[in-house]
Design an enzyme around this catalytic site. Structure first.
Site, PDB file in Angstrom:
ATOM      1  N   HIS A  69       0.988  -0.880   0.444  1.00 50.59           N
ATOM      2  CA  HIS A  69      -0.145  -0.062   0.468  1.00 50.59           C
ATOM      3  C   HIS A  69       0.580   1.430   0.065  1.00 50.59           C
ATOM      4  CE1 HIS A  69       0.664   0.575   4.534  1.00 50.59           C
ATOM      5  NE2 HIS A  69       0.390  -0.186   4.232  1.00 50.59           N
ATOM      6  N   ASP A  71       0.058   4.641   1.006  1.00 54.25           N
ATOM      7  CA  ASP A  71      -0.793   5.198   2.313  1.00 54.25           C
ATOM      8  C   ASP A  71       0.312   5.014   3.382  1.00 54.25           C
ATOM      9  OD1 ASP A  71      -2.524   3.087   2.308  1.00 54.25           O
ATOM     10  OD2 ASP A  71      -3.633   4.279   3.651  1.00 54.25           O
ATOM     11  N   GLU A 133      -5.160   1.503   2.382  1.00 58.34           N
ATOM     12  CA  GLU A 133      -4.832   0.113   3.297  1.00 58.34           C
ATOM     13  C   GLU A 133      -5.657   0.757   4.829  1.00 58.34           C
ATOM     14  OE1 GLU A 133      -3.215  -3.039   5.891  1.00 58.34           O
ATOM     15  OE2 GLU A 133      -2.527  -0.745   5.990  1.00 58.34           O
ATOM     16  N   GLU A 161       3.479  -6.991   3.871  1.00 60.40           N
ATOM     17  CA  GLU A 161       3.734  -6.345   5.174  1.00 60.40           C
ATOM     18  C   GLU A 161       4.793  -6.272   6.530  1.00 60.40           C
ATOM     19  OE1 GLU A 161       1.793  -3.605   6.608  1.00 60.40           O
ATOM     20  OE2 GLU A 161       0.134  -3.942   4.955  1.00 60.40           O
ATOM     21  N   HIS A 356       3.861   2.415  12.410  1.00 55.90           N
ATOM     22  CA  HIS A 356       2.969   3.960  12.815  1.00 55.90           C
ATOM     23  C   HIS A 356       3.661   4.066  14.319  1.00 55.90           C
ATOM     24  CE1 HIS A 356      -1.165   1.226  11.594  1.00 55.90           C
ATOM     25  NE2 HIS A 356       0.163   0.966  10.475  1.00 55.90           N
TER      26      HIS A 356
HETATM   27 ZN   LIG Z   1       0.866  -1.817   6.601  1.00 53.59          ZN
END
Ligand SMILES: [Zn+2]
Length: 383
Positions: A69, A71, A133, A161, A356
């Site tokens: 992804h 984003d 995503e 991922e 994150h």
């Molecule tokens: Zn991810």
């Protein structure tokens, strides 16, 4: 360009999910065009975001599809030691938003393009880059049907991922609701004539607690037993409502999320929730006809089921040498590829622990392992 140079370019686009990713997509399209590869775009309904896919090599079935992804999650309120939109090397790590989740893998996939073009590929390398995503895997189900329609079907899908290059063969699915309880305001001394949105929201949330107890008391299926925890979970992470301690609340908003063991019927879970909403709403309206509960369902994201003799798993294991059993409780786009009929696994560099976070990074050795992995994928396409 090296994989690292590509990563630097990708990170410099602040493609937070709420914003457009078109500048990044433009850049990738130009990059691919500079290698003579034409890309296909699929826009979202707003036209402000797009996914992109491309085929490198012969247009035949049986290739390998690398997906990531574009984003990233926001950096608002996070304390970063360096600019999150500039890749910065410190202590054997590359810092920057998305280095780990998951522009690192995107960069590796793109860096593989010139390598693949030099080789005599028997089967194609395919690349899919998605949007949105991080806000519920919204982009992948929009682009996957176009990939299937436009390109010969790949035998294996690797969703990169961060998994520390372990081969993750299963993950939970998910869905959720945004809930708005509309009550009726009145002085709380007369609360029997009002409807407190907060107190009725509490009933619905407590129903979630009871559902958790019910689900957790069941003996897990063999598939569920692979997960920690080995059952579907319901969770409210945010709630807001009311204006004063002595007014029955006019509004209460909360979110209600599910993480569903693969193989369980997500729609059935959603239907149980909606039935409870209808039951409580009827009780509220018996007190006052203006009261109601509005729910907005999130896009259900299917889980990833471990496959039997899956091509993606076989490929990833043969390259990484990883033979451990890995399942995770977070969702990815791999379940969506699998639902569309692909064989899919999650395998990518970096650790989900860094995703994150402020000062998100990918370790250089992980990036190098990812690079070696992608090279081996290209090698296999020449067999
Ligand atoms: Zn991810």
């Amino acid at each position: 360009m090296t994989a690292r140079e590509i990563l630097e370019r990708l990170v410099a686009f602040p493609t937070v999910s709420r914003d457009s990713n078109l500048a990044l997509i433009d850049w990738v399209e130009d990059y691919l065009a500079s290698h003579g590869v034409s890309a296909h775009r699929v826009y979202d309904p707003t036209g402000q975001k797009a996914s992109l896919f491309a085929n490198i090599g012969p247009e035949v079935a049986g290739g390998t599809l690398l997906s990531g992804h574009t984003d990233v999650v926001p950096v608002d309120g996070q304390d970063w030691a360096s600019d999150p939109w500039v890749v910065t090397e410190r202590d054997g790590r590359l810092y920057g938003r998305g280095t780990c989740d998951m522009k690192g893998f995107d960069a590796l996939a793109l860096a593989a393009v010139p390598l693949a073009l030099e080789r005599d590929l028997k089967r194609p390398l395919q690349i899919v880059l998605t949007h949105d995503e991080e806000v519920g895997c919204i982009g992948a189900p929009l682009v996957i049907p176009h990939v299937l329609k436009t390109l010969p079907k790949a035998a294996a899908v690797i969703v990169g991922e961060p998994s520390m290059m372990d081969c993750v063969t299963g993950h939970k699915g998910g869905t959720g609701f945004k809930v708005h309880v509309r009550g009726v305001e009145i002085h709380s001394s007369m609360m029997h004539r009002g409807v407190s949105a907060v107190m009725w929201a509490a009933r619905l949330i407590d129903w979630g607690n009871q559902e958790n107890e019910r689900l957790w008391a069941e003996t897990p299926s063999d598939l569920a037993a692979l997960f920690d925890p080995p059952f579907t979970t319901l969770h409210t992470g945010m709630i807001q409502g009311g204006t004063a301690h002595n007014i029955t609340a006019g509004d209460c908003w909360f979110d209600f999320g599910y993480r569903v063991v693969p193989g369980e019927d997500i729609e059935a879970h959603m239907a149980r929730f909606r039935a409870k909403v209808a039951e409580l709403e009827a009780q509220m309206q018996a007190i006052h006809p203006d009261a109601r509960i509005e729910v907005e369902g999130r896009w259900p994201v299917p889980g990833l089921k471990p496959e039997t003799d899956g091509a993606a798993e076989t490929l990833a294991r043969s390259i990484t040498g990883d033979n451990g059993r890995h399942v995770v409780s977070y969702g990815t786009e791999a379940g969506q590829f699998q639902e569309a009929g692909y064989s899919a696994v999650v395998c990518g560099p970096g650790s989900i622990d860094q995703a994150h976070q402020p000062d998100e990074y990918i370790a250089l050795d992980q990036f190098a392992r990812g690079e070696a992995f992608v090279r081996r994928v290209v090698d296999r396409l020449c067999d």
